[in-house]
Design an enzyme around this catalytic site. Structure first.
Site, PDB file in Angstrom:
ATOM      1  N   CYS A 177      21.127 -12.296 -19.274  1.00 36.12           N
ATOM      2  CA  CYS A 177      22.123 -11.422 -18.643  1.00 36.12           C
ATOM      3  C   CYS A 177      21.671 -11.108 -17.224  1.00 36.12           C
ATOM      4  CB  CYS A 177      22.242 -10.130 -19.453  1.00 36.12           C
ATOM      5  SG  CYS A 177      23.447  -8.980 -18.773  1.00 36.12           S
ATOM      6  N   HIS A 216      29.957 -12.286 -24.883  1.00 37.59           N
ATOM      7  CA  HIS A 216      28.913 -11.573 -24.113  1.00 37.59           C
ATOM      8  C   HIS A 216      29.548 -10.693 -23.025  1.00 37.59           C
ATOM      9  CE1 HIS A 216      24.850 -11.350 -22.045  1.00 37.59           C
ATOM     10  NE2 HIS A 216      25.675 -10.963 -21.090  1.00 37.59           N
ATOM     11  N   GLU A 217      30.497 -11.262 -22.286  1.00 35.79           N
ATOM     12  CA  GLU A 217      31.150 -10.496 -21.208  1.00 35.79           C
ATOM     13  C   GLU A 217      32.016  -9.379 -21.781  1.00 35.79           C
ATOM     14  OE1 GLU A 217      30.004 -10.842 -18.325  1.00 35.79           O
ATOM     15  OE2 GLU A 217      28.926 -12.649 -18.905  1.00 35.79           O
ATOM     16  N   HIS A 277      30.192  -6.320 -22.472  1.00 40.12           N
ATOM     17  CA  HIS A 277      29.952  -5.479 -21.286  1.00 40.12           C
ATOM     18  C   HIS A 277      31.072  -4.456 -21.076  1.00 40.12           C
ATOM     19  CE1 HIS A 277      26.297  -6.897 -19.439  1.00 40.12           C
ATOM     20  NE2 HIS A 277      26.686  -8.162 -19.472  1.00 40.12           N
TER      21      HIS A 277
HETATM   22 ZN    ZN Z   1      25.466  -9.830 -19.315  1.00 36.85          ZN
END
Ligand code: ZN
EC number: 3.5.1.88
Length: 196
Positions: A105, A147-148, A151
């Site tokens: 990341c 993954h995004e 966030h």
């Molecule tokens: Zn990330």
């Protein structure tokens, strides 16, 4: 313009992002700055909280993964040129078996760990023109989006590790938040002691 990437420990990375609308100030400039910032840091994805904005916006370009020789030609083709803006995304469903992939990341430099995620997702989102889509993705494409997406939900990949792994990483993560790392792109650290 290249924006500083927010480092681990900043509270903005823990906020659940808010939906935005077409009138969000300077949205197209923001998106182009996010692309520039992501490419400059050699990332395949970047979410708005990583540049300090708690909103439901992230960008993905998986092209750098497409020359991985372990992938089938079909997968390589799928990843090459997959460049998309996701606004107000909602993952509707995650299905299939958990599979591990070594993730990193841009907010957590030099830390890479295997993370388990489900194979397939169904997601609704708006693109940069506020056109609505509902799509399913699997494999690495799903992985990058998951993954995004995390966030914009205030979740980091390190949250998904075992408690032992988390304990082992604690010192390194604290150092990252203090800026005690070397990184070749611009960052903003939450716990840097200010000099006089
Ligand atoms: Zn990330």
């Amino acid at each position: 313009m290249i924006l500083p990437i927010v480092a681990y420990g900043d509270p903005v990375l823990r906020k659940v992002g808010e939906d935005i609308d077409k009138d969000y100030p300077k949205l197209s400039e923001l998106i182009s700055n996010m692309w520039e910032t992501m490419y400059n840091a050699s990332g395949v994805g970047l979410a708005a909280p990583q540049i300090g904005l708690p909103i439901r916006l992230f960008v993905v370009d998986t092209t750098p993964f497409s020359d991985d020789e372990d992938l089938s030609p079909e997968e390589q083709k799928q990843l090459n040129g997959f460049k998309k803006v996701f606004i107000n995304a909602q993952i509707e469903e995650e299905t299939g078996a958990d599979w591990p992939f070594n993730e990193g990341c841009l907010s957590i430099p030099d830390v890479r760990e295997d993370v388990n995620r489900k194979e397939q997702i169904r997601i609704t989102y708006l693109d940069e023109n506020f056109e609505e889509y509902q799509e399913t993705y699997d494999g690495l494409l799903a992985r990058v989006i998951q993954h995004e997406y995390d966030h914009i939900e205030g979740i980091l990949f390190t949250d998904k590790l075992s408690s032992l792994k988390k304990r082992l990483l604690k010192g390194r993560l604290a150092n990252i938040s203090k800026g005690k790392i070397s990184v070749d792109y611009r960052m903003r650290f939450p716990n840097v002691k200010k000099g006089r």
